[in-house]
Design an enzyme around this catalytic site. Structure first.
Site: not given
Ligand code: UD1
Length: 419
Positions: A22-23, A118, A123, A308, A400
């Site tokens: 999915k990711n 969420c 996030r 995850d 999901r």
């Molecule tokens: C993706 C995955 C999710 C997984 C996560 C971490 C998808 C659709 N989802 O989520 O299943 O749990 O990677 O492996 O691929 N952060 C910031 N600022 C930002 C973006 C992120 O501070 O602009 C922080 C987040 O709050 C979190 C960390 O960075 O603490 C990692 O998040 P991120 O790697 O961005 O996760 P997602 O891409 O949302």
């Protein structure tokens, strides 16, 4: 509202085929905005993918699922393109924000709803916006929307992410694909899903290389007009979930349609706990070990142990001898499965970012509530080993991200029904 009812203590035996990731599929669907015609194979038929397809339709693309073949065809006829991602579609699936990069890169503007927090944390998307601004976008936040513009196009530059983020790396790659000149992204996420996105973008005409945590995106790319075919990689989190299920209660389970090299960390951790695993090229076989050893882990970006799979591994730790520890380093609020696991008899304490799990403890069936995608599947795992009946509420979270969960488990002798 649907529920899952599980009658525990039935040994799993058989084969589980892992679905597409999915990711990985989500950013590749967003990347399809850049293409003319795309055929994606091994698409997991889960709610988030249908929501992303709905978002692409809203933007003006045509999506068609061949459900029995797990294929998705996407066409962009460039008619009536709407560079908008509305709140109603982004609020349930945060990956909707990934259309920002390709819309901005290709059409010079985008209005995308802020996804908001969420259950597992706040996030934010500051790192996504940081990268897009460096590429020359003008960005404002108004009424809950990100308003982005790059009238004369994006320009390649060097960007160093202060923290590793999967989504921000993806959005930056998607935007930089259309930027003029060379872009260098430093401190990138290097999850296998990032590599899958890069391989898709390269089929589309990109020249992108990822080495270590640095991605180099060369020049303005000419988008290939012809049909692009791509097969989505396997879902390593789904694979890890069933590996843990097998370690908990497997008599002999084969998990296939995977590449064991991609899940080395998970395999090594289970081996350290005493699980016997046999590797083949595209599958692994494993079974329950009644004498599991305790372990300490910290969640980290790939190739570290994935956040995850943290909730699922915690269930395995409840069956290990001694005190195991999990430090959650990625999200601030990802222990919401703990109160529910405790209600089933697990002995878990939380101190700041660390959970202490005392095992082995007998779990007993209970009525429990799913709070997010991975937390819900951890309750399924607990239900599989618990005495009597476990009832899991709010299973829309599971839908999901887990394709045919009950069918896959039932085929391996589990007693699990949806009502
Ligand atoms: C993706 C995955 C999710 C997984 C996560 C971490 C998808 C659709 N989802 O989520 O299943 O749990 O990677 O492996 O691929 N952060 C910031 N600022 C930002 C973006 C992120 O501070 O602009 C922080 C987040 O709050 C979190 C960390 O960075 O603490 C990692 O998040 P991120 O790697 O961005 O996760 P997602 O891409 O949302």
């Amino acid at each position: 509202m649907q529920k899952l009812i599980i009658k525990g203590k039935r040994n799993l035996i058989g084969k589980i085929s892992i679905s597409g990731s999915k990711n990985s599929a989500l950013p590749i669907l967003a990347a399809s905005i850049l293409a003319n015609k795309v055929i994606l194979k091994n698409i997991p038929l889960v709610k988030d993918i249908f929501t992303m397809a709905e978002l692409l339709n809203f933007i003006g693309l045509n999506t068609k699922f061949l459900l029995n073949k797990n294929i998705l065809e996407i066409k962009n006829k460039e008619k009536k393109i709407n560079t908008l991602a509305p709140y109603k579609l982004v609020k349930t699936m945060r990956a909707g924000v990934l259309v920002l990069g390709p819309l901005l890169g290709k059409y010079g503007k985008a209005k995308v709803s802020l996804p908001g927090g969420c259950a597992i944390g706040t996030r934010p998307v500051n790192l996504h916006l940081f990268a897009l601004k460096k590429l020359g976008a003008n960005i404002k936040i108004k009424n809950g929307y990100i308003l982005a513009e790059a009238k004369s196009g994006l320009k390649g530059t060097t960007i160093k992410f202060p923290n590793v983020s999967v989504g921000a790396t993806e959005n930056a790659l998607l935007a930089a694909f259309m930027a003029k000149g060379k872009t260098v992204l430093k401190n990138c996420a290097t999850e296998p899903e990032i590599n899958d996105l890069i391989s898709f973008l390269n089929k589309l005409g990109g020249q992108i290389k990822l080495s270590g945590r640095t991605a180099i995106i060369n020049g303005k790319n000419e988008i290939k007009k012809q049909l692009i075919k791509h097969e989505i990689i396997f879902d390593r989190i789904e694979a890890g979930t069933y590996m843990i299920a097998s370690a908990l209660i497997g008599k002999k389970v084969t998990i296939d349609k995977i590449d064991p090299r991609i899940i080395k960390t998970e395999i090594n951790i289970l081996k350290k706990m005493g699980v016997k695993i046999k590797k083949n090229n595209n599958s692994i076989s494993l079974k329950k070990n009644v004498n599991l050893k305790k372990i300490n882990i910290t969640t980290k970006p790939y190739p570290g142990f994935p956040t995850d799979l943290q909730a699922q591994l915690m269930v395995l730790m409840t069956q290990a001898n001694g005190l195991s520890k999990i430090s959650e380093n990625i999200f601030e609020n990802r222990f919401m499965h703990v109160p529910e696991l405790r209600r089933m008899g697990a002995k878990i304490k939380i101190k700041n970012k660390t959970a202490f799990i005392k095992g082995p403890s007998k779990l007993a069936g209970a009525e429990v509530m799913a709070t997010d995608l991975r937390a819900s599947v951890s309750l399924v795992l607990a239900g599989l080993i618990a005495e009597n009946k476990t009832v899991i509420n709010r299973i829309y979270h599971l839908d999901r991200g887990y394709e045919f969960l009950e069918t896959k488990l039932k085929r391996c002798n589990a007693e699990i029904v949806r009502i």
